[in-house]
Design a protein around this motif. Structure first.
Motif, PDB file in Angstrom:
ATOM      1  N   CYS A  66       0.814  -1.225   0.000  1.00  0.00           N
ATOM      2  CA  CYS A  66       0.000   0.000   0.000  1.00  0.00           C
ATOM      3  C   CYS A  66       0.844   1.272   0.000  1.00  0.00           C
ATOM      4  N   VAL A  67       2.136   1.152  -0.327  1.00  0.00           N
ATOM      5  CA  VAL A  67       3.024   2.324  -0.431  1.00  0.00           C
ATOM      6  C   VAL A  67       3.426   2.480  -1.888  1.00  0.00           C
ATOM      7  N   ARG A  68       3.296   3.700  -2.400  1.00  0.00           N
ATOM      8  CA  ARG A  68       3.626   3.957  -3.810  1.00  0.00           C
ATOM      9  C   ARG A  68       5.123   4.165  -3.994  1.00  0.00           C
ATOM     10  N   PHE A  69       5.654   3.602  -5.068  1.00  0.00           N
ATOM     11  CA  PHE A  69       7.053   3.793  -5.454  1.00  0.00           C
ATOM     12  C   PHE A  69       7.032   4.575  -6.773  1.00  0.00           C
ATOM     13  N   ASP A  70       6.756   5.870  -6.651  1.00  0.00           N
ATOM     14  CA  ASP A  70       6.516   6.677  -7.848  1.00  0.00           C
ATOM     15  C   ASP A  70       7.741   6.807  -8.752  1.00  0.00           C
ATOM     16  N   GLU A  71       8.938   6.620  -8.189  1.00  0.00           N
ATOM     17  CA  GLU A  71      10.155   6.778  -8.984  1.00  0.00           C
ATOM     18  C   GLU A  71      10.436   5.561  -9.863  1.00  0.00           C
ATOM     19  N   SER A  72       9.713   4.469  -9.617  1.00  0.00           N
ATOM     20  CA  SER A  72       9.998   3.242 -10.363  1.00  0.00           C
ATOM     21  C   SER A  72       9.453   3.335 -11.790  1.00  0.00           C
ATOM     22  N   PRO A  73      10.287   3.030 -12.801  1.00  0.00           N
ATOM     23  CA  PRO A  73       9.812   3.072 -14.191  1.00  0.00           C
ATOM     24  C   PRO A  73       8.910   1.891 -14.536  1.00  0.00           C
ATOM     25  N   VAL A  74       8.897   0.885 -13.666  1.00  0.00           N
ATOM     26  CA  VAL A  74       8.047  -0.283 -13.899  1.00  0.00           C
ATOM     27  C   VAL A  74       7.137  -0.491 -12.694  1.00  0.00           C
ATOM     28  N   GLY A  75       5.986  -1.092 -12.955  1.00  0.00           N
ATOM     29  CA  GLY A  75       5.055  -1.428 -11.883  1.00  0.00           C
ATOM     30  C   GLY A  75       4.529  -2.833 -12.100  1.00  0.00           C
ATOM     31  N   LEU A  76       3.770  -3.312 -11.131  1.00  0.00           N
ATOM     32  CA  LEU A  76       3.249  -4.670 -11.230  1.00  0.00           C
ATOM     33  C   LEU A  76       1.955  -4.677 -12.035  1.00  0.00           C
ATOM     34  N   ASP A  77       1.871  -5.675 -12.917  1.00  0.00           N
ATOM     35  CA  ASP A  77       0.726  -5.784 -13.803  1.00  0.00           C
ATOM     36  C   ASP A  77      -0.315  -6.733 -13.204  1.00  0.00           C
ATOM     37  N   GLY A  78      -1.570  -6.397 -13.385  1.00  0.00           N
ATOM     38  CA  GLY A  78      -2.643  -7.259 -12.892  1.00  0.00           C
ATOM     39  C   GLY A  78      -3.980  -6.577 -13.050  1.00  0.00           C
ATOM     40  N   HIS A  79      -5.028  -7.297 -12.686  1.00  0.00           N
ATOM     41  CA  HIS A  79      -6.392  -6.774 -12.812  1.00  0.00           C
ATOM     42  C   HIS A  79      -6.631  -5.672 -11.779  1.00  0.00           C
ATOM     43  N   SER A  80      -6.197  -5.927 -10.539  1.00  0.00           N
ATOM     44  CA  SER A  80      -6.301  -4.926  -9.472  1.00  0.00           C
ATOM     45  C   SER A  80      -5.054  -4.046  -9.532  1.00  0.00           C
ATOM     46  N   ASP A  81      -4.682  -3.416  -8.395  1.00  0.00           N
ATOM     47  CA  ASP A  81      -3.434  -2.641  -8.423  1.00  0.00           C
ATOM     48  C   ASP A  81      -2.200  -3.544  -8.329  1.00  0.00           C
ATOM     49  N   ALA A  82      -2.419  -4.858  -8.221  1.00  0.00           N
ATOM     50  CA  ALA A  82      -1.347  -5.868  -8.281  1.00  0.00           C
ATOM     51  C   ALA A  82      -0.354  -5.761  -7.125  1.00  0.00           C
ATOM     52  N   ASP A  83      -0.840  -5.288  -5.984  1.00  0.00           N
ATOM     53  CA  ASP A  83       0.016  -5.150  -4.799  1.00  0.00           C
ATOM     54  C   ASP A  83       0.250  -6.542  -4.203  1.00  0.00           C
ATOM     55  N   VAL A  84       1.374  -7.149  -4.569  1.00  0.00           N
ATOM     56  CA  VAL A  84       1.640  -8.538  -4.148  1.00  0.00           C
ATOM     57  C   VAL A  84       1.704  -8.671  -2.632  1.00  0.00           C
ATOM     58  N   VAL A  85       2.147  -7.623  -1.959  1.00  0.00           N
ATOM     59  CA  VAL A  85       2.292  -7.704  -0.503  1.00  0.00           C
ATOM     60  C   VAL A  85       0.903  -7.743   0.148  1.00  0.00           C
ATOM     61  N   ALA A  86       0.047  -6.810  -0.247  1.00  0.00           N
ATOM     62  CA  ALA A  86      -1.318  -6.793   0.290  1.00  0.00           C
ATOM     63  C   ALA A  86      -2.038  -8.102  -0.019  1.00  0.00           C
ATOM     64  N   HIS A  87      -1.869  -8.605  -1.232  1.00  0.00           N
ATOM     65  CA  HIS A  87      -2.568  -9.826  -1.625  1.00  0.00           C
ATOM     66  C   HIS A  87      -2.069 -11.036  -0.833  1.00  0.00           C
ATOM     67  N   ALA A  88      -0.751 -11.134  -0.625  1.00  0.00           N
ATOM     68  CA  ALA A  88      -0.207 -12.264   0.138  1.00  0.00           C
ATOM     69  C   ALA A  88      -0.673 -12.199   1.588  1.00  0.00           C
ATOM     70  N   VAL A  89      -0.742 -10.993   2.147  1.00  0.00           N
ATOM     71  CA  VAL A  89      -1.221 -10.841   3.531  1.00  0.00           C
ATOM     72  C   VAL A  89      -2.697 -11.246   3.617  1.00  0.00           C
ATOM     73  N   CYS A  90      -3.494 -10.841   2.648  1.00  0.00           N
ATOM     74  CA  CYS A  90      -4.909 -11.241   2.627  1.00  0.00           C
ATOM     75  C   CYS A  90      -5.041 -12.762   2.599  1.00  0.00           C
ATOM     76  N   ASP A  91      -4.248 -13.419   1.753  1.00  0.00           N
ATOM     77  CA  ASP A  91      -4.338 -14.880   1.662  1.00  0.00           C
ATOM     78  C   ASP A  91      -3.909 -15.541   2.963  1.00  0.00           C
TER      79      ASP A  91
END
Ligand code: MG
Length: 164
Positions: free
Chosen positions: A28-53
């Motif tokens: 849930c923290v933005r890395f605005d300086e990154s030229p790449v981001g995670l792709d997915g249907h949602s915002d693709a936040d792997v950390v939030a998703h893994a914690v939810c699971d």
């Protein structure tokens, strides 16, 4: 009927591919300086998703795909924090409170550094628990595999809950 254990643990894993032009959000923290981001249907936040699971697993409530299907248009670009809030509510409704959450982010492409603390604080806020009950660690794959080549970022999370 078996007695319900007072403490239960669950774990979750998520992986998303990195893509140019996507916004990078981790824990849930933005890395605005990154030229790449995670792709997915949602915002693709792997950390939030893994914690939810991990939390859903601990409570015996299945996984994130059961409750928030990636095929559902209402979850397009859905923020990880929204999933965390809703899962926290579900865990509470099932009769549990969250004890702690620990996660390890696997990333060679992006260094997390000091922002791991901000991620822990933000995740805890969405879950409605104290910040010292969430830990965010990180590791690299030393250049090996899809994580090492910077093709994906992955996260493994473990959560412990107890009966209310
Ligand atoms: Mg995911």
């Amino acid at each position: 009927m078996t007695a319900r254990h007072s403490y239960r643990t669950g774990n979750g894993v998520d992986v998303h591919p990195l893509k140019e032009g996507r916004k990078l959000v981790l824990g849930c923290v933005r890395f605005d300086e990154s030229p790449v981001g995670l792709d997915g249907h949602s915002d693709a936040d792997v950390v939030a998703h893994a914690v939810c699971d991990a939390l859903l697993g601990a409570a015996g409530l299945g996984d994130i795909g059961d409750h928030f299907p990636a095929t559902d248009p209402q979850y397009r670009d859905y923020p990880g924090g929204g999933f965390l809030q809703r899962v926290s509510e579900m865990v509470g409704q099932a009769g549990y409170e969250i004890v702690n959450v620990d996660c390890v982010v696997m990333s060679d492409a992006v260094k997390l550094g000091e922002r791991r603390k901000a991620m822990a604080v933000t995740i805890a806020g969405h879950l409605g628990i104290d910040a010292d009950c969430v830990n965010v660690g990180a590791t690299t794959f030393e250049g090996y595999g899809t994580v090492g080549r910077g093709e994906v970022i992955a996260c493994h999370a473990v959560a412990t809950i107890k009966t209310l």
